[in-house]
Scaffold this motif. Structure first.
Motif, short mmCIF file in Angstrom:
data_model
loop_
_atom_site.label_atom_id
_atom_site.label_comp_id
_atom_site.label_asym_id
_atom_site.label_seq_id
_atom_site.Cartn_x
_atom_site.Cartn_y
_atom_site.Cartn_z
N ARG A 49 39.30 52.83 33.78
CA ARG A 49 38.33 51.86 33.25
C ARG A 49 36.96 52.52 33.24
O ARG A 49 36.76 53.55 33.91
CB ARG A 49 38.30 50.65 34.17
N LEU A 72 33.59 43.04 46.20
CA LEU A 72 32.65 44.04 46.70
C LEU A 72 32.99 45.41 46.12
O LEU A 72 32.91 46.43 46.79
CB LEU A 72 32.67 44.09 48.23
N LEU A 98 32.56 48.04 42.54
CA LEU A 98 31.39 48.72 41.97
C LEU A 98 30.27 47.71 41.69
O LEU A 98 29.12 47.92 42.09
CB LEU A 98 31.80 49.44 40.66
N LEU A 99 30.61 46.61 41.02
CA LEU A 99 29.56 45.66 40.61
C LEU A 99 29.11 44.77 41.76
O LEU A 99 27.92 44.63 42.03
CB LEU A 99 30.04 44.81 39.43
N ARG A 142 39.24 41.93 49.17
CA ARG A 142 40.63 41.93 49.63
C ARG A 142 40.74 42.71 50.96
O ARG A 142 41.39 42.29 51.90
CB ARG A 142 41.49 42.61 48.57
N SER A 143 40.05 43.86 51.03
CA SER A 143 40.16 44.74 52.20
C SER A 143 38.82 44.78 52.96
O SER A 143 37.79 44.39 52.40
CB SER A 143 40.55 46.15 51.74
N HIS A 156 35.29 45.90 54.34
CA HIS A 156 34.21 46.75 53.82
C HIS A 156 33.11 46.83 54.88
O HIS A 156 32.95 45.91 55.69
CB HIS A 156 33.59 46.14 52.55
N ASP A 195 28.48 33.10 33.01
CA ASP A 195 28.43 34.13 31.97
C ASP A 195 29.80 34.36 31.36
O ASP A 195 29.93 35.00 30.32
CB ASP A 195 27.91 35.44 32.60
N TYR A 237 43.63 45.77 39.07
CA TYR A 237 42.20 46.10 38.91
C TYR A 237 41.96 47.51 39.39
O TYR A 237 42.84 48.13 40.00
CB TYR A 237 41.30 45.11 39.65
#
Ligand code: NDP
Length: 311
Positions: free
Chosen positions: A88, A143, A145-146, A166-167, A169, A250, A311
């Motif tokens: 991506r 949490l 990249l964006l 999910r995991s 951080h 958005d 993803y």
């Protein structure tokens, strides 16, 4: 001979992308769908919602690159060959653009700008004492990249920021929650919820009635990930009964948002046409070219999508 690249998008500009790619890799043979030439010569496909079956008809395809961060439409296409790696786009300028957009939305809610707009229409001069940002608890779902970049930016502006993924951080100045057990406590401490999740089987309607009513009454919502992560019927009901005070949306379950959708007419909802962040060809082409070189050299790829996780 080095393989060709197929550009296949009905949304992105093939001229801008071809120019950006050629500037970095002048000998790249670029084909623009539907003019494939010899399909056997195509090694890389740079795509946004390619026509069903187009990728499966490329016998020597080695890599599919999605023209954006969200791969849900691509992975939903059953004709995408399962053995071809999917990458991506995702670079710092894209993350920065989203982070600025989220900052705008959070500040607009935090500083009650919608209320001042209502007052302006009534020609009313009434001053509310602003709350300091450290009293405003922002919660960011996602949490990556964006979401990670937005969390750091808002923490840097003095907001009391938490994140959920999910995991586990670890982000300086951000309280991080994860997994199903972390969701309710994360929501319970959140005044402004920012959703920056990808749309997967697990995240569809994750912000439904239960999640919305875990938020304190009067909470505000910003969704700039994917429309399908929020149950719009549940959100509508929560906005109508005042549990959710305001929303900035958005992204929607159906885009463009249908003209008769109630969100259009709601004073407490800001409707935006999926404009949070875009890939800029001159910048994002760098990662595309890097990935082409990596495929050719047999090196690990950048921004690879886990097709099982979605993803
Ligand atoms: P990433 O893949 O980098 O990050 C996704 C984040 O979501 C990760 O933190 C991941 O957790 C978390 N996540 C995924 N599934 C779950 C789950 N089941 N439970 C909890 N957390 C989960 O994506 P980006 O940050 O790059 O982008 C996010 C989304 O934003 C994109 O998928 C796209 O749909 C949308 N987008 C919207 C745009 C717009 O203009 N409005 C523009 C660009 C993207 P973990 O870290 O633990 O894996």
């Amino acid at each position: 001979m080095a393989g060709a690249l197929l550009f296949s998008s009905r949304l992105d500009d093939p001229v801008a992308w071809s120019k950006a790619l050629a500037a970095l890799m002048p000998d790249l043979d670029i084909r623009v769908s539907p003019n494939l030439g010899d399909p056997a010569e195509i090694e890389t496909a740079l795509v946004w919602k390619p026509p069903p079956g187009e990728m499966a008809a490329l016998p020597n395809l080695k890599l599919i690159i999605n023209l954006g961060a969200g791969v849900d439409p691509l992975l939903a296409d059953p004709t995408i060959p399962p053995h071809i790696p999917v990458a991506r786009l995702g670079d710092q300028p894209m993350a920065q653009m989203m982070s600025q957009f989220v900052t705008f939305a959070v500040l607009r809610h935090h500083r009650d700008i919608a209320m001042y707009q209502r007052q302006q229409r009534a020609r009313q001069w009434r001053y509310e004492l602003p709350r300091p940002s450290y009293e405003c608890q922002v919660g960011i779902m996602g949490l990556g990249l964006l979401g990670g970049t937005a969390a750091r930016t808002l923490a840097g502006l003095g907001f009391n920021v938490a994140g959920w993924a999910r995991s586990p951080h670890t982000i300086d100045g951000v309280e991080c929650f994860h997994g199903a057990p972390g969701l309710a406590p994360f929501l319970a401490r959140t005044d402004i919820l920012v959703v920056l999740l990808p749309l997967t089987k697990e995240t569809r309607h994750i912000v439904g009635r239960d999640a919305l009513y875990c938020l304190p009454r009067g909470a505000k919502l910003v969704n700039c990930g994917r429309g399908g992560t929020v149950d719009e019927a549940a959100l509508l009901a929560a906005l109508e009964d005042g549990h959710i005070a305001e929303a900035t949306l958005d992204v929607f379950e159906q885009e463009p948002l249908p003209p008769d959708h109630p969100f259009w007419g709601m004073e407490q909802v800001l409707v935006l046409p999926h404009t949070g962040s875009i890939a800029i060809p001159e910048i994002s082409a760098r990662d595309v070219v890097d990935n082409i070189r990596r495929v050719r050299a047999g090196q690990p790829l950048l921004n690879v999508v886990d097709r099982v996780k979605g993803y």
